[in-house]
Design an enzyme around this catalytic site. Structure first.
Site, mmCIF file in Angstrom:
data_model
loop_
_atom_site.group_PDB
_atom_site.id
_atom_site.type_symbol
_atom_site.label_atom_id
_atom_site.label_comp_id
_atom_site.label_asym_id
_atom_site.label_seq_id
_atom_site.Cartn_x
_atom_site.Cartn_y
_atom_site.Cartn_z
ATOM 1 C CE LYS A 1 1.610 7.346 5.969
ATOM 2 N NZ LYS A 1 0.339 8.020 5.716
ATOM 3 C CG ASP B 1 6.354 3.018 0.549
ATOM 4 O OD1 ASP B 1 6.563 4.081 1.173
ATOM 5 O OD2 ASP B 1 5.213 2.573 0.322
ATOM 6 C CG PHE C 1 -1.834 1.259 1.185
ATOM 7 C CD1 PHE C 1 -3.033 1.229 0.508
ATOM 8 C CD2 PHE C 1 -1.458 2.442 1.808
ATOM 9 C CE1 PHE C 1 -3.849 2.354 0.447
ATOM 10 C CE2 PHE C 1 -2.262 3.573 1.755
ATOM 11 C CZ PHE C 1 -3.468 3.527 1.069
#
Length: 442
Positions: free
Chosen positions: A290, A261, A173
């Site tokens: 983030k 990632d 994801f």
């Protein structure tokens, strides 16, 4: 795009779980104040229906805690999906944000600004890379990494025009853009949004034999393998020890870039500054987001070598906001806070304490405990109560009532990821809330 066997073989039960409603909204909200219900009603009336949040309306955050509109206090055990690693409203980050916001917030990349160079030097030195391409959101970082990999494949590896392929791990994801969902094995992400991006293939996560077999099947066209060191949205799935190191060796064998990632796992979340460090690996490309802003602003970054980053020339990629002076100052302050306040070390220690406490509960409802640092998860055993199956969603609803906020991922997994500033007493208190809640279902 030709869908891989891995995607087609996804169990029907796993597909069905995304179609079900996670509960009756009215009953979930029945205990709330009029103030909370009014806030939710405005969202229901004027907003999109693309999220199913827990029935709580937050108004304030500080450190590892948040408060709702009625003043009720909660431990935040989601941390905005690990964006708030430094704690809510970290004073040093807020101060840097405030100071820069009064000087210059945005110049666009049409002009130079006096902060971008400082930020580029700082972040590349911090993580040990040659160069950085600054973006805003995590998914933009992933998209940028894919573009860089394709260009590198054509210009350096010599892949024939328009033949570049990128390999992804199943259950990944990295967002919900068309490119991101084209690599997904989750029907709720890709169903109804085709056609998919060409040139994206899948291989099972944590399967080194499958990775080598796939790359060997078409070595002249694969440009990159993009993977999360720990799969977050899949349920904090930690691969076998040495997985990333061996994956890097396989990638080097076939002249393929390894893209990590680290949008969720980076910035000290797992007890290392980057989760790839658990295997002693420096990926060819690392994507961050983030917590690069401490949860205050959209800031992402793609770190790599000069050979990869400089493949893209003026006019071929960019963002109006990417590398803006406000984001750059926030990014510097956010990374400094992690090191100066030893949040990496705290994540390691508090993560070990969390897992110990969870094991000591000996709850019959917990079937699995896993994680690294302060990125942890428990798998909840479905139980029948009064003729209905109690899921992780139901447990999260009760946890919220008891003062702890977290969200399930899939039907049976609860991710536990508080801000990295949480201390021992707070971890013990939060685990007490978890134990009390689980016992209420026994």
């Amino acid at each position: 795009m030709i869908r891989s066997a891995a995607r087609l073989a996804r169990p029907l039960a796993a597909q069905a779980r995304h179609a079900r409603s996670m509960g009756d909204t009215a009953s979930e909200r029945a205990h709330l104040s009029a103030k909370s219900k009014a806030c939710m009603a405005l969202e229901d009336k004027y907003g999109a229906d693309n999220y199913h949040p827990l029935p709580v309306v937050l108004a304030k955050g500080q450190g590892p805690k948040v408060w709702d509109v009625d003043g009720k206090e909660y431990y935040d055990y989601l941390s905005a999906y690990s964006a708030v690693n430094q704690g809510h409203c970290h004073p040093k980050i807020i101060a840097a944000m405030h100071e820069q916001s009064q000087k210059l917030t945005l110049s666009s990349r049409a002009f130079h600004n006096d902060v971008l160079g400082e930020y580029c030097e700082f972040v590349t030195n911090y993580f040990g890379y040659d160069r950085v391409l600054p973006m805003n959101t995590g998914v933009e970082g992933g998209e940028t990494a894919c573009k860089l990999a394709r260009r590198w494949g054509y210009d350096v590896k010599g892949i024939p025009k328009d033949k570049a392929r990128i390999l992804f791990a199943t259950e990944n994801f990295w967002g919900r853009t068309l490119a991101a969902i084209s690599s997904s094995t989750d029907p709720s992400s890709y169903d109804g949004f085709g056609p998919m991006m060409p040139g994206f293939d899948l291989v099972p996560f944590n399967d080194l034999d499958a990775l080598e077999k796939k790359l060997a099947s078409n070595p002249s066209e694969y440009a990159a393998f993009m993977v999360e060191p720990i799969q977050g949205e899949a349920g904090v799935v930690v691969p076998q020890e040495g997985y990333l190191k061996k994956a890097q060796e396989i990638c080097k064998k076939y002249n393929v870039l390894l893209i990590a990632d680290e949008v969720q796992t980076g910035c000290s979340r797992t007890g290392k500054e980057l989760a790839s460090m658990w295997d002693g690996v420096k990926p060819d490309v690392t994507v961050l987001g983030k917590a690069l802003s401490g949860g205050t602003f959209p800031v992402s970054a793609v770190l790599s070598s000069s050979e990869v980053i400089l493949g893209i020339k003026p006019g071929e990629h960019g963002s109006t906001f990417g590398g803006n002076p406000l984001a750059c100052k926030i990014g510097i302050a956010s990374l400094k806070a992690l090191r100066e306040e030893k949040m990496t070390e705290n994540a390691m220690a508090m993560g070990e304490l969390t897992r110990k406490n969870l094991h000591d509960m000996k709850s019959p409802l917990i079937t699995t405990i896993r994680g690294r640092g302060l990125l942890n998860a428990i798998i909840i055993k479905p139980i029948e109560i009064r003729g209905r199956t109690v899921t992780a969603w139901d447990v999260c609803l009760e946890l919220a009532k008891n003062g702890l906020l977290c969200k399930p991922t899939h039907d049976d997994i609860i991710r536990l990821a508080p801000p990295l500033v949480i201390n021992e007493a707070q971890v013990n208190e939060a685990c007490g809330i978890i134990e009390k809640t689980l016992k209420s279902f026994e």
